[in-house]
Design an enzyme around this catalytic site. Structure first.
Site, PDB file in Angstrom:
ATOM      1  CG  MET A 155      -1.693  -1.274   1.004  1.00 21.91           C
ATOM      2  SD  MET A 155      -2.759  -0.983   2.078  1.00 21.91           S
ATOM      3  CE  MET A 155      -2.552  -0.685   3.355  1.00 21.91           C
ATOM      4  N   GLY A 156       2.292   1.320  -0.082  1.00 24.58           N
ATOM      5  CA  GLY A 156       3.226   1.646  -0.534  1.00 24.58           C
ATOM      6  C   GLY A 156       3.920   2.709   0.579  1.00 24.58           C
ATOM      7  CG  LEU A 170       7.408   1.050  -0.983  1.00 26.62           C
ATOM      8  CD1 LEU A 170       7.849   1.064  -2.113  1.00 26.62           C
ATOM      9  CD2 LEU A 170       6.452   0.139  -0.476  1.00 26.62           C
ATOM     10  CG  HIS A 171       8.979   0.475   6.003  1.00 22.33           C
ATOM     11  ND1 HIS A 171       8.961  -0.756   5.866  1.00 22.33           N
ATOM     12  CD2 HIS A 171       7.262   0.399   5.931  1.00 22.33           C
ATOM     13  CE1 HIS A 171       7.481  -1.339   6.347  1.00 22.33           C
ATOM     14  NE2 HIS A 171       6.936  -0.777   6.718  1.00 22.33           N
ATOM     15  CG  HIS A 231       7.092  -2.233   2.532  1.00 23.78           C
ATOM     16  ND1 HIS A 231       6.644  -0.812   2.684  1.00 23.78           N
ATOM     17  CD2 HIS A 231       5.832  -2.610   2.191  1.00 23.78           C
ATOM     18  CE1 HIS A 231       5.806  -0.818   3.218  1.00 23.78           C
ATOM     19  NE2 HIS A 231       5.305  -1.831   3.021  1.00 23.78           N
ATOM     20  N   GLY A 282       5.339  -9.832   3.688  1.00 29.78           N
ATOM     21  CA  GLY A 282       5.504 -10.228   4.893  1.00 29.78           C
ATOM     22  C   GLY A 282       5.037 -10.738   6.271  1.00 29.78           C
ATOM     23  CB  SER A 323       2.957   2.471   6.466  1.00 27.40           C
ATOM     24  OG  SER A 323       3.705   1.943   5.309  1.00 27.40           O
ATOM     25  NE  ARG A 324      -2.693   1.281   9.968  1.00 21.65           N
ATOM     26  CZ  ARG A 324      -3.013   0.115   9.019  1.00 21.65           C
ATOM     27  NH1 ARG A 324      -2.134  -0.784   9.060  1.00 21.65           N
ATOM     28  NH2 ARG A 324      -4.369   0.565   8.365  1.00 21.65           N
TER      29      ARG A 324
END
Ligand code: AMP
Length: 280
Positions: free
Chosen positions: A26-27, A29-30, A33, A145, A184-185
């Site tokens: 869902m983008g 990115l870190h 990912h 993941g 992402s959160r």
């Protein structure tokens, strides 16, 4: 590297290449990912990363509107890492032209436990968008993941049950140095919350050590973790649960492959994490 926004263009490209490994995201990115992308690059000749914030998997009152959307940064990060052929970034009209998705994939009852109990319809939304993406990309392999352990379980069992012609490659959870699972959160956390957030992994590690030392009183261990989290200001502790890692059913005293899963809120941010315990 191409950025493709339409299904037609993606399909035209797909016809011209050999084996493909696919990383749905869902983008925002870190590095977590990036380890999926790394695994994908090693698994096939070509790599496709999709970026799509899937409304269907968010419930009412969840964070769909505030979910970070950072396509430019994401593309730069992927380009920097190198080796990705295509970013597939459709807009909502492209993937959901009928506004309401008419045919949906409903997972079995296990998807209504754990996160599913607190996010009704979430895994139906996930299974549906992943099915659509699989049908569009026609990849040989897809990377998911372990960070989202129940999601991985749902996808693996869906692929098996519906005879989908794709191999699922699970990838270990990427963590910050203090143990916090990358997400992402995490971008929503204040500095204080970010300092407190590794507590989830700390409790998972403690529970794992206790089980490895022979303690099989899973509910006592869970209560200890919940009590401590409450004291430290966590709330809406949805679950701290030890399950059989292969079936995701409640763990028995004789199971050897376990997974401990946790979901709780700090401030307004819901974080999840898990740890596997292998007693073989
Ligand atoms: P998301 O963009 O959060 O929907 O995640 C896309 C994919 O990246 C899913 O397969 C996730 O399980 C995976 N993922 C997210 N965070 C991590 C992490 N920290 N380590 C490994 N995989 C992750």
């Amino acid at each position: 590297m191409k950025i493709i926004h339409t299904i037609a263009e993606l399909r035209a490209w797909r016809k011209t290449v050999g084996t493909v490994a696919f990383v749905p995201t869902m983008g925002s990115l870190h590095a977590g990912h990036m380890s999926l992308i790394h695994a994908a690059k090693a698994a096939a000749e070509h790599t496709v990363v999709s970026i799509f914030v899937n409304r269907l998997q968010f419930g009412q009152g969840e964070d769909f509107d505030r979910y970070p959307r950072t396509l430019e940064n994401d593309a730069a990060l992927i380009a920097e890492q190198g080796g990705v052929d295509v970013i597939f970034a459709p807009d909502e009209k492209e993937l959901y032209p009928n506004v309401i998705q008419q045919y949906q994939v409903t997972p079995p009852a296990i998807a209504e436990e754990l996160c599913g109990a607190f996010r009704p319809g979430h895994f139906r939304g996930v299974a549906t968008v992943v099915t659509k993406l699989f049908n569009i990309v026609e990849a040989d392999i897809a990377c998911f993941g372990k960070k989202d352990f129940q999601q991985l379980f749902v996808i693996q069992s869906m692929v098996k049950d519906l005879n989908m012609n794709i191999q699922i490659l699970p990838v270990d959870t990427g963590r910050a140095e203090d143990g916090l699972a990358l997400s992402s959160r995490n971008a929503f956390l204040s500095a204080d919350q970010r300092n407190e957030a590794p507590r989830l992994y700390h409790h998972l590690s403690r529970m794992k050590a206790a089980i490895e030392a022979g303690d099989r009183d899973y509910s006592k261990l869970a209560v200890q973790a919940v009590t401590d989290l409450r004291v430290r200001g966590w709330h809406d502790i949805d679950y701290v649960d030890t399950r059989n890692a292969e079936t995701l059913k409640a763990a028995s005293n004789t199971d050897h492959k376990l997974v401990i899963l946790i979901a709780a809120r700090i401030g307004s941010t819901r974080l999840i994490d898990n740890i596997e315990v292998n007693l073989d």
